[in-house]
Design an enzyme around this catalytic site. Structure first.
Site, short mmCIF file in Angstrom:
data_model
loop_
_atom_site.label_atom_id
_atom_site.label_comp_id
_atom_site.label_asym_id
_atom_site.label_seq_id
_atom_site.Cartn_x
_atom_site.Cartn_y
_atom_site.Cartn_z
CE LYS A 1 -1.75 1.54 4.09
NZ LYS A 1 -1.40 2.95 4.38
CG ASN A 2 2.28 2.74 3.54
OD1 ASN A 2 1.12 3.05 3.25
ND2 ASN A 2 2.68 2.55 4.78
CB CYS B 1 -4.62 10.75 11.91
SG CYS B 1 -2.97 10.08 11.94
NE ARG C 1 1.00 10.76 10.18
CZ ARG C 1 0.47 9.79 9.43
NH1 ARG C 1 -0.69 9.27 9.76
NH2 ARG C 1 1.10 9.35 8.37
CG ASP D 1 3.58 1.73 9.40
OD1 ASP D 1 3.27 2.63 10.20
OD2 ASP D 1 3.77 1.94 8.18
NE ARG E 1 -7.40 4.41 6.06
CZ ARG E 1 -6.82 5.49 6.55
NH1 ARG E 1 -7.08 5.88 7.76
NH2 ARG E 1 -5.96 6.17 5.82
C1 EPZ Z 1 4.55 7.11 6.21
O1 EPZ Z 1 3.82 8.22 6.72
C2 EPZ Z 1 3.58 5.95 6.14
N1 EPZ Z 1 2.46 6.29 5.29
C3 EPZ Z 1 3.10 5.60 7.54
O2 EPZ Z 1 2.32 4.43 7.45
C4 EPZ Z 1 4.32 5.28 8.43
O3 EPZ Z 1 3.88 5.05 9.73
C5 EPZ Z 1 5.28 6.46 8.40
O4 EPZ Z 1 5.65 6.78 7.02
C6 EPZ Z 1 6.58 6.18 9.16
O5 EPZ Z 1 7.21 5.04 8.62
C7 EPZ Z 1 2.56 6.10 3.98
O6 EPZ Z 1 3.58 5.71 3.45
C8 EPZ Z 1 1.34 6.35 3.17
P1 EPZ Z 1 6.73 10.48 8.07
P2 EPZ Z 1 4.45 9.68 6.64
O7 EPZ Z 1 6.61 11.77 7.35
O8 EPZ Z 1 5.33 9.78 5.47
C9 EPZ Z 1 7.57 13.66 11.50
C10 EPZ Z 1 0.44 3.05 7.91
O9 EPZ Z 1 0.00 2.56 8.96
N2 EPZ Z 1 7.40 14.66 10.43
O10 EPZ Z 1 7.84 9.58 7.69
O11 EPZ Z 1 3.34 10.64 6.77
C11 EPZ Z 1 6.28 12.90 11.79
O12 EPZ Z 1 5.44 13.60 12.67
C12 EPZ Z 1 0.93 4.49 7.85
O13 EPZ Z 1 0.45 2.45 6.83
C13 EPZ Z 1 7.71 15.98 10.68
O14 EPZ Z 1 8.11 16.35 11.78
O15 EPZ Z 1 5.35 9.71 7.95
C14 EPZ Z 1 6.82 11.63 12.36
O16 EPZ Z 1 7.17 11.83 13.71
C15 EPZ Z 1 0.56 5.30 9.03
N3 EPZ Z 1 7.53 16.88 9.67
C16 EPZ Z 1 8.10 11.39 11.56
O17 EPZ Z 1 8.46 12.68 11.04
C17 EPZ Z 1 7.11 16.51 8.42
O18 EPZ Z 1 7.02 17.37 7.55
C18 EPZ Z 1 7.95 10.41 10.40
O19 EPZ Z 1 6.79 10.74 9.62
C19 EPZ Z 1 6.83 15.15 8.18
C20 EPZ Z 1 6.98 14.24 9.21
#
Ligand code: EPZ
Length: 454
Positions: free
Chosen positions: A51-52, A146, A151, A338, A430
Site C-alpha cells: 500500500k505505502n 490523526c 502529522r 507500522d 484500509r
Molecule cells: C509514512 O507516513 C507511512 N504512510 C506511515 O504508514 C508510516 O507510519 C510512516 O511513514 C513512518 O514510517 C505512507 O507511506 C502512506 P513520516 P508519513 O513523514 O510519510 C515527523 C500506515 O499505517 N514529520 O515519515 O506521513 C512525523 O510527525 C501508515 O500504513 C515531521 O516532523 O510519515 C513523524 O514523527 C501510518 N515533519 C516522523 O516525522 C514533516 O514534515 C515520520 O513521519 C513530516 C513528518
C-alpha cells in the site's frame, strides 16, 4: 453520547437506527469481526503489493502524460480513495480485468487535492510534488492530525520551497506555485523524529523535473521510497543513491509513462509473522522480502521464533514459550512503527517483561487500552510501554482505532480465549485486503458481520 466520526470514509446519508434497544449503525463499512480463539495458524499465505509503495507510485504516474499501468497494487480502501483523488483531477483511472491499475494522465485540468478526499486519507499529500512539477501549481488541503498523533508536513514544504516553489496557506489549503519551473538544490530533510517518508517522496517527485541537480540529505531509506525512486527511473528520471540517506537527482525535461510492479507489503508480511508468533503457528509467508525486514526478523528470533527465509518468502515457526524482548521503532532499517502494535500483542504473551519504545510517532498507542481489555498487562509511560507478559489473553469486545492498532487486535484475538468482537474494522480494510479470508485459510475462525456499535 454517540460520537459520529465524520472524518471517516464510511458514512452514508442514512442515520443510525435503534434496534433491540441498542443504537446500531447502518453505515457502510461499519462491519465487525468476531474472532474465535485461540487457534494455531498453519499453511501458506501470499503477501500483496505494498500500500505505502503503491500510493506514491500512483501519484508519480501524474508526472508523465499518457497511460501508465501498475502491477500488484492491492485492492484497498486507501487505494480507492487515491483513485478518486486522481480521477477528480481529470485523469482516467481504471482497474483492468487482469487486476492491473491503469492511470491515464494525458490531461490534468484540476491540480487540486480537495478537503473531502484528503481528510479520508493523509497520504493524499503525496500529489503535492508531482503536480507542482507537472502543472506549476497545486492546491492540497492541509491534512490534519490523526489517531496516531500530530502529522506535520513542514519538511515537505521546506523541501519544495528550496526547489523554488512559492508556498502559502489559504483556507486550510497549501497552495504551491512554480510557474517558471523548479530548480535543483541541496536539501536537508531530517526532522525531530528522523526523516520523512512521504516528504522524501514529494521532494523527489518534484526534483525529477527540476532544472539541474538536487541532493536530498537525510532522505528516508524505506523500501517504499526506494521503490518509488526505481519507478521514477523507469519513467526516465535520473536518481542515484536509491535506498541511502543521500539521494542525487539530475533533473530531466520530461518523463514517459511506465508499466511497473510494486514491491510486496513488508508491513502486511510482518503482520502475518506476528500472527504466526502469537498463535505458536507455522506459516509460510509467500511473496515477501525478508531482506527488507531484518529488524523484524531479528526481534522474532530474539523472541525464540524461527524465521527461515526461502525462495520467494519465509517460514515462521512460533512456540508456546515466547521470550520477552525490547523493541524500539526507528526509521528504516530499524524496526517499523507500522508493526509496533502487532508486535506488542505478541509480547503481551511472552513469559516476562518487555519494553516497547515508539520513536517515530510518540503517541501511537491507541491499542494499549484495548489490549488491556483483553487481559494484557501493559503500562504506558510517555512513549514507552512496559509489557508484563501474561499466560493468556481473554476475548473481549474491542474498538479498532487506526489501521495498525486494529491489526494488533486481530493478532490478539487469534490468540485469546473466547470470542473477540472488533468494532470498526473499516480501519483494517484500509490496509489489508480481505484479511479475515486469508487468515481463515490458515485456520483462523473470523466472521465478518455487517454493522457494529457506533
Ligand atoms: C509514512 O507516513 C507511512 N504512510 C506511515 O504508514 C508510516 O507510519 C510512516 O511513514 C513512518 O514510517 C505512507 O507511506 C502512506 P513520516 P508519513 O513523514 O510519510 C515527523 C500506515 O499505517 N514529520 O515519515 O506521513 C512525523 O510527525 C501508515 O500504513 C515531521 O516532523 O510519515 C513523524 O514523527 C501510518 N515533519 C516522523 O516525522 C514533516 O514534515 C515520520 O513521519 C513530516 C513528518
Amino acid at each position: 453520547m454517540v460520537s459520529l466520526y465524520y472524518t471517516d470514509p464510511v458514512w452514508v446519508s442514512n442515520p443510525p437506527v435503534w434496534r433491540k434497544g441498542r443504537l446500531r449503525s447502518r453505515i457502510i463499512g461499519m462491519d465487525v469481526f468476531q474472532i474465535e480463539g485461540p487457534v494455531r495458524l498453519a499453511g501458506h499465505v501470499e503477501v500483496n503489493g505494498s500500500k505505502n509503495a503503491g500510493l506514491p507510485i500512483m501519484a508519480a504516474t501524474l508526472l508523465a502524460p499518457g497511460r501508465s499501468t501498475l502491477v500488484g497494487v492491492p485492492r484497498l480502501a486507501d487505494i480507492s480513495v487515491c483513485m478518486d483523488l486522481i480521477r477528480q483531477m481529470g485523469c482516467e483511472v481504471q482497474r483492468q480485468d487482469d487486476g492491473l491499475l491503469a492511470i491515464d494522465a494525458t490531461k490534468i485540468d484540476n491540480p487540486v487535492g480537495p478537503y473531502d478526499i484528503v481528510r479520508k486519507m493523509r497520504a493524499s499529500i503525496c500529489i503535492l510534488g508531482p503536480l507542482l512539477a507537472r502543472c506549476g501549481r497545486v492546491e492540497v488541503s492541509m491534512p490534519g492530525g490523526c489517531a496516531i498523533g500530530d502529522r506535520p508536513i513542514n519538511l515537505h514544504l521546506i523541501g519544495l520551497k528550496q526547489l523554488g516553489a512559492r508556498i502559502h496557506l489559504k483556507s486550510g489549503y497549501v497552495i504551491a506555485e512554480a510557474p517558471e519551473g523548479l530548480k535543483g538544490a541541496s536539501i536537508f530533510l531530517g526532522g525531530p523524529f528522523g526523516s520523512t517518508v512521504l516528504g522524501t517522496a514529494n521532494v523527489m517527485m518534484a526534483a525529477v523535473l527540476a532544472k539541474g541537480r538536487t541532493i536530498i540529505e537525510s532522505a528516508a531509506c524505506e523500501p517504499e521510497v526506494a521503490d518509488l525512486a526505481n519507478c521514477l527511473n523507469a519513467m526516465g528520471a535520473r536518481i542515484s543513491g536509491i535506498g541511502s540517506p543521500r539521494l542525487v537527482i539530475d533533473g530531466v525535461t520530461h518523463l514517459h509513462p511506465v508499466q511497473y510492479r510494486v514491491i510486496p507489503d513488508r508491513i502486511e508480511a510482518g503482520t502475518f509473522m506476528a500472527a504466526a508468533a502469537a498463535t505458536a503457528g507455522e506459516v509460510h509467508i509467500d511473496h515477501c522480502r525478508p531482506d527488507d525486514m531484518m529488524a523484524v526478523v531479528d526481534r522474532l528470533r530474539r523472541m525464540g521464533i524461527t524465521v527461515e527465509p526461502n525462495g520467494d518468502g519465509c517460514t515462521v515457526v512460533g512456540r508456546e514459550d515466547i521470550e520477552p524482548t525490547d523493541i524500539t521503532t526507528q526509521p528504516y532499517p530499524g524496526f517499523p512503527t507500522d508493526l509496533q502494535a502487532q508486535f506488542m500483542a505478541v509480547l503481551a504473551l511472552a513469559h516476562g517483561n518487555s519494553i516497547v519504545i515508539e520513536k517515530i510517532f510518540p503517541d501511537r498507542f491507541m491499542h494499549v487500552a484495548e489490549l488491556n481489555r483483553m487481559a494484557a498487562n501493559l503500562r504506558k509511560e510517555g512513549s514507552v510501554v512496559i509489557v508484563a507478559g501474561v499466560k493468556k489473553l481473554v476475548a473481549a469486545p474491542v474498538m479498532a482505532s487506526d489501521l495498525r492498532a486494529s491489526a494488533a487486535l486481530v493478532v490478539a484475538g487469534l490468540a485469546a480465549e473466547g470470542t473477540t468482537t472488533i468494532n470498526r474494522v473499516y480501519h483494517i480494510d484500509r490496509g489489508y485486503e480481505r484479511i479475515e479470508e486469508r487468515l481463515n485459510r490458515l485456520g483462523a475462525r473470523i466472521r465478518r458481520e455487517e454493522g457494529g456499535t457506533v
